[in-house]
Scaffold this active site. Structure first.
Site, PDB file in Angstrom:
ATOM      1  CG  HIS A 173      13.161  18.701  18.484  1.00 58.11           C
ATOM      2  ND1 HIS A 173      11.868  18.232  18.604  1.00 58.11           N
ATOM      3  CD2 HIS A 173      13.216  19.358  17.309  1.00 58.11           C
ATOM      4  CE1 HIS A 173      11.176  18.586  17.533  1.00 58.11           C
ATOM      5  NE2 HIS A 173      11.964  19.274  16.731  1.00 58.11           N
ATOM      6  CE  LYS A 213      16.126   9.635  25.273  1.00 55.97           C
ATOM      7  NZ  LYS A 213      14.787  10.253  25.123  1.00 55.97           N
ATOM      8  CE  LYS A 215       5.033   7.919  19.628  1.00 52.92           C
ATOM      9  NZ  LYS A 215       6.474   7.886  19.328  1.00 52.92           N
ATOM     10  CE  LYS A 250      11.912   6.654  27.760  1.00 53.35           C
ATOM     11  NZ  LYS A 250      11.027   7.737  27.345  1.00 53.35           N
ATOM     12  NE  ARG A 251      17.184   9.863  20.959  1.00 49.65           N
ATOM     13  CZ  ARG A 251      17.702  10.870  21.654  1.00 49.65           C
ATOM     14  NH1 ARG A 251      19.007  10.926  21.878  1.00 49.65           N
ATOM     15  NH2 ARG A 251      16.951  11.857  22.100  1.00 49.65           N
ATOM     16  CB  THR A 306       6.471  11.629  21.460  1.00 54.69           C
ATOM     17  OG1 THR A 306       7.671  11.011  20.992  1.00 54.69           O
ATOM     18  CG2 THR A 306       6.509  13.112  21.179  1.00 54.69           C
TER      19      THR A 306
HETATM   20  C1  26V Z   1      20.884  13.312  18.258  1.00 50.55           C
HETATM   21  C2  26V Z   1      21.808  12.317  18.294  1.00 50.55           C
HETATM   22  C3  26V Z   1      22.273  11.746  17.049  1.00 50.55           C
HETATM   23  C4  26V Z   1      22.980  10.442  17.190  1.00 50.55           C
HETATM   24  C5  26V Z   1      23.938  10.531  18.284  1.00 50.55           C
HETATM   25  C6  26V Z   1      23.252  10.780  19.586  1.00 50.55           C
HETATM   26  C7  26V Z   1      22.292  11.884  19.516  1.00 50.55           C
HETATM   27  C8  26V Z   1      21.839  12.489  20.648  1.00 50.55           C
HETATM   28  C9  26V Z   1      20.926  13.512  20.598  1.00 50.55           C
HETATM   29  C10 26V Z   1      20.433  13.903  19.398  1.00 50.55           C
HETATM   30  C11 26V Z   1      19.416  14.974  19.369  1.00 50.55           C
HETATM   31  C12 26V Z   1      18.108  14.341  19.434  1.00 50.55           C
HETATM   32  C13 26V Z   1      17.025  15.328  19.414  1.00 50.55           C
HETATM   33  C14 26V Z   1      15.756  14.611  19.739  1.00 50.55           C
HETATM   34  O1  26V Z   1      15.435  13.572  19.197  1.00 50.55           O
HETATM   35  N1  26V Z   1      15.022  15.171  20.655  1.00 50.55           N
HETATM   36  C15 26V Z   1      13.763  14.592  21.096  1.00 50.55           C
HETATM   37  O2  26V Z   1      12.740  15.265  20.401  1.00 50.55           O
HETATM   38  C16 26V Z   1      11.475  14.761  20.744  1.00 50.55           C
HETATM   39  C17 26V Z   1      10.463  15.450  19.870  1.00 50.55           C
HETATM   40  O3  26V Z   1      10.388  16.793  20.183  1.00 50.55           O
HETATM   41  C18 26V Z   1      11.215  14.972  22.216  1.00 50.55           C
HETATM   42  O4  26V Z   1       9.967  14.405  22.541  1.00 50.55           O
HETATM   43  C19 26V Z   1      12.301  14.319  23.061  1.00 50.55           C
HETATM   44  O5  26V Z   1      12.122  14.643  24.416  1.00 50.55           O
HETATM   45  C20 26V Z   1      13.654  14.785  22.590  1.00 50.55           C
HETATM   46  O6  26V Z   1      14.691  14.058  23.228  1.00 50.55           O
END
Ligand code: 26V
Length: 825
Positions: free
Chosen positions: A360, A557, A667, A551-552, A663
């Protein structure tokens, strides 16, 4: 079922529901009537849903004898479920019944729905995707289990103090968890630590030092168009031993219960802060806990239904949502070898057939690795198995590419540079029959960059499955007025088959449709404006363009790029109050929301800068309210359901090549917002589906980004050639927005000038131009709404119903898994 019978069943469900509601309310001791009603309604719905659950399980068990019908087990550390009541009522067709009952008790449905806390057991897109999948699993009738952890305090609740993010425990279970169905019979012992030795029969025996219990809690996810349901089974950890009685008797209470606390800590939060060793170790234990409990459950069910282990992979698919559950292949091997006595080859064949993995993110820093030392201390037997998998894997690589030591090093499951570490993505890839990315560009970049070596080794293994969202939650429930309009225009079939939205495009030029879309948007904007006024005391104009970026918070981003545009606009409005072309300024409300990871300093600064800029702009009377900047705290599913239907312009502005899919972009588009976006992630496929002329596309393309970086990108020369950009950066850097602490953003801006990793400055000018195109179109409301209609019409492909159907066909189907060609690739 005959029509007459169906209506009797419906009547009796309704009667049963009302009876349960009355009983629950009579027993309730809750002071707040809305929360009491919520609790009662949830319990009553749960009862009806659990009947559907039992019927679904019975059907699946019967179908299970058909080897082509595989159960899918979706392992994910995150499920961002949000609220459940509205969804349950829609599925059970009880919305009006409850509304009436509440009215009789002088309560209204909206208040009760709003009283429910979000189940926010996730971080961002990956977690919400898992939740949308469960919805589609139910709708498609796919035999399945989602497996997760029942976090007591979710990730964190975001509060804002003096413009800064502060994190609080999200105590979402405070009022109880009326949706959960406890399964007391489901309890597994999960081991950690200890030693491994011979078992006396040529095998290995692991003696864990510590054992925790995993107990299952089911959350039932209903379909809307059938009585099928899917299941989210969440594990809760508890100590396997009671208190140490002797110590307790000596008055050493804490020591007597220390192990209770340690086991319970596994349940506390998603993503314990990984800046400490203790936090990292807890996270690895959580991942192991999820995997071991879920596979124990799967094996028990399989043996119960089929009585033998050899056919496991024929009947079961195991999917890894990113690498967080990537211990699964090692655990499955351990169970097959040590508990079921299979040979290595037989066990490996089953494992390879069963497992698949989705990546992801391309961010290299997000690729999980664990120090070998820690792994060995917590999971000694799993590490042995990983070594053996690695040994065999590297032997095969050596045989195919003799002498290529670089390749061997790069594709080893163990990173030998510096402190030795286990590479979880490598383990997941080697053990999977399919590995997929989540949008076409992402899947391509995945095999070109982070997984290039593995793609060379196993070319057939890598595929793309583009993400989607569920149109039930993201249109039907969050935007009921739009749903009604769509029903009138194209019939109600789009709820199950989003492709049926297509005919809307041909009607985009109709005044009546434009007018109806505008009216719905205006109502939704008014409602959001009222929320913002009530919560933050900021008054915004519902006729302004709602320009939304939620978003985050992450540098890639580019929320900061958005802020640069806001400041540029602010400065231009002051310099040219009549507007660049003399037509005045289009009124805008820029809305930003999102959480910054607690240890991510730059992201937190971006949150603070948003507040600082907003405070200044929102109070500047010279603007006549024609520009506002609002940060909405504690972004989550429910807030998104409020914001998205009220959005005119959706900001999807990641640096090309960085956002795996997105995603949120889908939406917004489903709700008729126009997108301003880069050629990145699923934006590309959306633009192609709706016609690229219907999106405000700007910025460097992924290949140009690579090229520019190779040529040597100099952010300072971009600034030297753009007076507008210079003025914006100067204003922020010298403290115009932080007069009490003028140096506050010096580091942030210097960072951009020195190393603008995500090319904000390179894309700035083009972004400002795209914003001007958006302004121009917004001046013509009919043309804007025509484009909104074409946007919605193009969204047919972006339902998770299509996504999940693709996974079934190309990842989870037994035909593929059984094919020997896929095993030898
Ligand atoms: C996790 C974390 C955990 C907390 C600390 C910061 C951090 C940074 C990155 C991640 C990995 C996140 C993985 C994720 O959520 N990916 C998203 O997955 C979506 C579904 O496939 C996709 O639409 C998004 O583009 C992608 O960023």
């Amino acid at each position: 079922m005959s029509l007459a019978k169906r209506s009797t069943t419906k009547q009796s469900a309704k009667r049963e529901f009302l009876l349960m509601l009355d009983r629950q309310l009579a027993q309730s001791s809750h002071g707040d009537p809305a929360r009491a009603a919520l609790h009662g309604a949830a319990l009553a719905c749960r009862e009806l849903l659990s009947q559907r659950w039992a019927r679904t399980q019975a059907e699946d068990a019967a179908r299970g004898r058909d080897a082509r019908c595989r159960r899918v087990h979706y392992l994910s550390m995150e499920f961002l479920m949000g609220r459940a009541l509205r969804n349950a009522l829609a599925a059970l067709d009880l919305t009006d019944t409850l509304r009436q009952w509440l009215a009789d008790h002088r309560l209204d449905l909206a208040t009760v729905i709003e009283a429910e806390p979000d189940a926010a057991l996730g971080n961002g897109g990956l977690g919400r995707l898992a939740a949308c999948f469960l919805d589609s699993f139910a709708e498609l009738g796919l035999p399945s289990f989602g497996y997760g952890i029942r976090y007591r305090f979710g990730m964190f609740a975001q509060a804002i103090q003096d413009g800064r993010q502060v994190e609080r425990a999200d105590d979402w279970m405070r009022d109880g968890t009326p949706w959960d169905i406890q399964r007391p019979a489901l309890s597994f012992r999960i081991g950690f630590g200890g030693t491994v030795g011979e078992d006396g029969q040529g095998g290995r025996h692991w003696q864990p030092a510590e054992v925790v219990l995993a107990s299952g809690h089911d959350f039932v996810v209903p379909a809307v168009s059938s009585e099928r349901v899917s299941t989210l089974r969440q594990w809760q950890a508890s100590a396997a031993r009671p208190i140490d009685f002797a110590r307790f008797a000596q008055g050493e209470y804490l020591a007597a219960g220390q192990h209770l606390l340690e086991a319970d800590a596994l349940n506390w939060v998603l993503y314990p802060d990984d800046s400490t060793e203790a936090g990292r170790e807890l996270r690895l234990k959580q991942e192991a806990f999820l995997v071991c409990a879920s596979l124990a459950d799967l094996l028990a069910r399989h043996l119960d239904e089929h009585g033998e282990i050899e056919s496991l992979a024929h009947y079961n698919a195991i999917h890894l949502n990113d690498t967080h559950p990537a211990l699964a292949p090692a655990e499955l091997m351990r169970l097959l070898l040590d508990q079921h006595g299979l040979s290595w080859d037989a066990a490996w064949q089953i494992t390879r057939q069963a497992i698949s993995y989705t990546n992801h993110t391309l961010m290299p820093e997000a690729l999980e690795t664990w120090p070998l030392r820690m792994f060995e201390r917590l999971l000694p037997r799993h590490l042995e198995i990983i070594f053996e998998i690695n040994h065999r894997h590297l032997e095969a690589v050596r045989a195919r590419f003799p002498g290529d030591t670089g390749l061997i090093e790069r594709c080893s499951l163990i990173d030998e540079r510096g402190e030795r570490r286990v590479r979880m993505a490598a383990l997941a890839i080697v053990a999977s029959q399919r590995v997929n990315g989540v949008a076409e560009l992402h899947s391509k970049l995945m095999v070109d960059t982070i997984f290039a070596d593995f793609a060379r080794l196993f070319p057939q293994r890598f595929i793309n499955v583009t993400n989607g969202v569920t149109p039930r939650r993201w249109v039907m429930q969050c935007n009921p007025e739009l749903a009604k309009l769509l029903d009138q225009e194209v019939g109600s079939g789009w709820r199950r088959d989003a492709r049926q939205l297509r005919p809307l495009a041909a009607r985009a030029e109709r005044g009546s449709l434009q007018h109806a879309l505008a009216g719905i948007k205006r109502t939704n904007k008014q409602r959001l404006a009222a929320d913002i006024e009530a919560q933050l005391g900021i008054s915004i104009d519902p006729d302004s363009m709602f320009d939304v970026h939620v978003k985050r918070i992450h540098e890639y981003k580019r929320q900061l790029l958005n802020l640069l545009h806001v400041v540029a606009r602010y400065q231009s409005m002051l310099a040219h109050p009549e507007g660049a072309d003399g037509k005045g300024w289009v009124a805008r409300t820029v809305i930003i929301a999102g959480k910054a990871a607690s240890a991510y300093h730059t992201a937190k600064q971006i949150v603070q800068l948003t507040h600082d800029i907003g405070r200044r702009i929102n109070a500047d009377a010279r603007l006549n309210g024609r520009l506002k900047l609002v940060f909405l705290p504690n972004y989550g599913v429910s807030l998104a359901e409020r914001i998205i239907p009220a959005t005119d312009l959706s900001e999807q502005i990641s640096t090309a090549g960085t956002e795996a899919s997105g995603t949120g972009n889908m939406k917004f588009a489903f709700n008729g917002a126009l997108t301003i976006g880069t050629w990145d992630g699923a934006n590309i496929e959306m633009a192609e589906a709706m016609g690229v002329e219907n999106m405000f596309v700007f910025g460097l393309r992924a290949e140009q980004v690579i090229e520019l970086k190779q040529l040597g990108y100099d952010p300072r020369s971009v600034v030297a050639n753009n007076a507008q950009l210079r003025a914006v950066l100067d204003a922020i850097s010298r403290g115009d927005f932080s007069p009490g602490e003028p140096q506050r953003y010096r580091g942030l801006i210097d960072g951009l000038l020195q190393n603008d990793r995500y090319l904000l400055l390179a894309d700035f000018a083009d972004y400002v131009q795209a914003q001007q195109r958006a302004d121009q179109l917004f001046r013509d409301p009919n043309a804007w709404q025509a484009q909104a209609a074409r946007t919605i019409a193009g969204m047919g492909r972006f339902s998770t119903d299509r996504t999940v159907a693709e996974y079934v066909d190309s990842v989870w189907s037994v035909q593929r898994a059984a094919g020997s060609s896929t095993l030898s690739d």
